[in-house]
Design a protein around this motif. Structure first.
Motif, PDB file in Angstrom:
ATOM      1  N   SER A 164       1.354   6.360  -7.192  1.00 42.51           N
ATOM      2  CA  SER A 164       0.326   7.098  -7.459  1.00 42.51           C
ATOM      3  C   SER A 164       0.712   8.457  -7.481  1.00 42.51           C
ATOM      4  O   SER A 164       0.377   9.302  -8.323  1.00 42.51           O
ATOM      5  CB  SER A 164      -0.940   7.041  -6.581  1.00 42.51           C
ATOM      6  OG  SER A 164      -1.304   5.386  -6.803  1.00 42.51           O
ATOM      7  N   GLN A 165       1.547   9.075  -6.442  1.00 41.52           N
ATOM      8  CA  GLN A 165       1.817  10.201  -6.566  1.00 41.52           C
ATOM      9  C   GLN A 165       2.792  10.901  -7.543  1.00 41.52           C
ATOM     10  O   GLN A 165       2.752  11.894  -8.307  1.00 41.52           O
ATOM     11  CB  GLN A 165       2.789  10.555  -5.291  1.00 41.52           C
ATOM     12  CG  GLN A 165       3.342  12.176  -5.013  1.00 41.52           C
ATOM     13  CD  GLN A 165       3.878  12.143  -3.663  1.00 41.52           C
ATOM     14  OE1 GLN A 165       3.909  11.570  -2.874  1.00 41.52           O
ATOM     15  NE2 GLN A 165       4.654  13.464  -3.574  1.00 41.52           N
ATOM     16  N   PRO A 172       0.708  -1.366  -0.052  1.00 43.45           N
ATOM     17  CA  PRO A 172      -0.004  -0.028   0.030  1.00 43.45           C
ATOM     18  C   PRO A 172       0.908   1.401  -0.007  1.00 43.45           C
ATOM     19  O   PRO A 172       0.470   2.228  -0.570  1.00 43.45           O
ATOM     20  CB  PRO A 172      -0.956   0.045   1.105  1.00 43.45           C
ATOM     21  CG  PRO A 172      -0.794  -1.666   1.458  1.00 43.45           C
ATOM     22  CD  PRO A 172       0.272  -1.997   1.098  1.00 43.45           C
ATOM     23  N   GLY A 173       1.944   1.413   0.828  1.00 43.73           N
ATOM     24  CA  GLY A 173       2.881   2.525   0.696  1.00 43.73           C
ATOM     25  C   GLY A 173       3.472   2.553  -0.564  1.00 43.73           C
ATOM     26  O   GLY A 173       3.712   3.587  -0.967  1.00 43.73           O
ATOM     27  N   ARG A 233       2.254   1.797  -3.709  1.00 35.58           N
ATOM     28  CA  ARG A 233       1.212   2.211  -4.491  1.00 35.58           C
ATOM     29  C   ARG A 233       1.177   3.915  -4.227  1.00 35.58           C
ATOM     30  O   ARG A 233       0.730   4.524  -5.022  1.00 35.58           O
ATOM     31  CB  ARG A 233      -0.029   1.546  -4.268  1.00 35.58           C
ATOM     32  CG  ARG A 233      -0.012  -0.005  -4.824  1.00 35.58           C
ATOM     33  CD  ARG A 233      -1.544  -0.729  -4.607  1.00 35.58           C
ATOM     34  NE  ARG A 233      -2.465   0.082  -5.223  1.00 35.58           N
ATOM     35  CZ  ARG A 233      -2.544  -0.190  -6.830  1.00 35.58           C
ATOM     36  NH1 ARG A 233      -1.852  -1.149  -7.159  1.00 35.58           N
ATOM     37  NH2 ARG A 233      -3.669   0.398  -7.065  1.00 35.58           N
ATOM     38  N   GLU A 234       1.102   4.239  -2.969  1.00 39.98           N
ATOM     39  CA  GLU A 234       0.940   5.754  -2.684  1.00 39.98           C
ATOM     40  C   GLU A 234       1.948   6.568  -3.246  1.00 39.98           C
ATOM     41  O   GLU A 234       1.693   7.317  -4.105  1.00 39.98           O
ATOM     42  CB  GLU A 234       0.836   5.978  -1.231  1.00 39.98           C
ATOM     43  CG  GLU A 234      -0.361   5.493  -0.456  1.00 39.98           C
ATOM     44  CD  GLU A 234      -0.099   5.814   1.070  1.00 39.98           C
ATOM     45  OE1 GLU A 234       0.892   6.269   1.268  1.00 39.98           O
ATOM     46  OE2 GLU A 234      -1.008   5.275   1.960  1.00 39.98           O
ATOM     47  N   ASP A 235       3.323   6.015  -3.193  1.00 39.06           N
ATOM     48  CA  ASP A 235       4.186   6.641  -3.992  1.00 39.06           C
ATOM     49  C   ASP A 235       4.243   6.690  -5.404  1.00 39.06           C
ATOM     50  O   ASP A 235       4.493   7.557  -6.036  1.00 39.06           O
ATOM     51  CB  ASP A 235       5.729   6.068  -3.575  1.00 39.06           C
ATOM     52  CG  ASP A 235       6.079   6.605  -2.021  1.00 39.06           C
ATOM     53  OD1 ASP A 235       5.397   7.615  -1.512  1.00 39.06           O
ATOM     54  OD2 ASP A 235       6.980   5.852  -1.493  1.00 39.06           O
TER      55      ASP A 235
END
Length: 283
Positions: free
Chosen positions: A238-239, A231-232, A234-236
């Motif tokens: 996506s950013q 999940p972490g 994917r956050e990066d």
């Protein structure tokens, strides 16, 4: 150090500035030293350097004409730089190494700058051993040059001498603690050494200095994915896609997002098993 190679758009300005200074550095490099006094060699040099970067094939012809009119080693330097921009990195590296002790005889900074470009040429040619040798010669002339320390670290990392790369980057950051790219390169070296905690600390420092840097985020996402924090990661990713959609990092991030979306969902954790979780997506 391949994770942050996208950030390796090496600088031209420090070499060109030092090279231009050669024409006004004193008697050894004075315009009067040329055989053809009617030629404005300072102007020829500046024009040739500009042309070498934009249209290297034309610059080679121009430099040869200038050489025939008394351009000397400065014309040869322009030829070497034109060869570099033309993609003939091996020939460029060899010629730059030959010219460095001549043009830098009375100007260590200029000699170091030319050797620094030779190192870059050898890196681009894939000869990392000769690249490191050129950078070491340059640092012998200018031991406090942060750019040269960073560049030699890259050459050392390319030959998997990661601890030596870290040592160079430690020295560079001690001299200039606000060099974001040095933190990023050191993070990549630490990642290769499986020092993930130190790598993430360096990435976070790089992001403090250069918020949203896509290469830093991509490297951090890779570490997160490989250590099970999908999940972490994917956050990066996506950013990166959101903030720099046209970057090379965004293409990689999008591919990783697509791949991770197809990954199987994690199995329910067994009671008392805190270590269960999904396998990370391959970055």
């Amino acid at each position: 150090m391949t994770e942050c190679k996208a950030a390796m758009n090496r600088r031209n300005a420090y070499l060109i500035t030092a090279a231009l200074a050669l024409l006004s550095a004193g008697p050894a490099f004075s315009i009067q030293a040329f055989a053809a006094p009617a030629v404005d060699h300072n102007r020829e040099f500046q024009a040739c350097l500009t042309l070498a970067e934009k249209r290297p094939a034309e610059a080679l012809e121009s430099a040869q004409t200038w050489l025939n009119r008394g351009g000397g080693d400065h014309a040869r330097l322009c030829q070497a730089l034109a060869l570099f921009h033309k993609g003939d990195f091996t020939t460029a590296g060899a010629r730059l190494e030959e010219l460095a002790p001549v043009l830098g005889k009375d100007d260590p900074k200029a000699g170091a700058s030319i050797l620094g470009r030779a190192g870059w040429a050898w890196l681009r040619a894939g000869d990392n051993v000769r690249a490191e040798r050129a950078y070491s010669r340059a640092l012998a002339l200018q031991p406090d040059d942060v750019d040269l320390l960073i560049d030699r670290a890259i050459a050392r990392a390319e030959t998997e001498r990661f601890w030596d790369a870290v040592a160079d980057l430690d020295a560079a950051l001690k001299k200039d603690p606000r060099r974001a790219e040095a933190y990023l390169y050191r993070a990549a070296a630490h990642k290769a050494l499986a020092n993930d905690r130190q790598a993430v600390a360096d990435i976070d420092r790089a992001l403090e200095l250069r918020p949203g840097d896509p290469d830093a985020l991509l490297l951090r996402a890779t570490i997160k994915a490989q250590t099970g924090n999908l999940p972490g990661a994917r956050e990066d990713w996506s950013q990166i896609v959101r903030n720099t959609p046209n970057s090379a990092a965004a293409k990689t991030a999008q591919a990783n997002l697509d791949r991770s979306a197809k990954a199987p969902a994690p199995a329910p954790a067994a009671k008392g098993d805190a270590k269960s979780g999904a396998a990370p997506a391959k970055p």
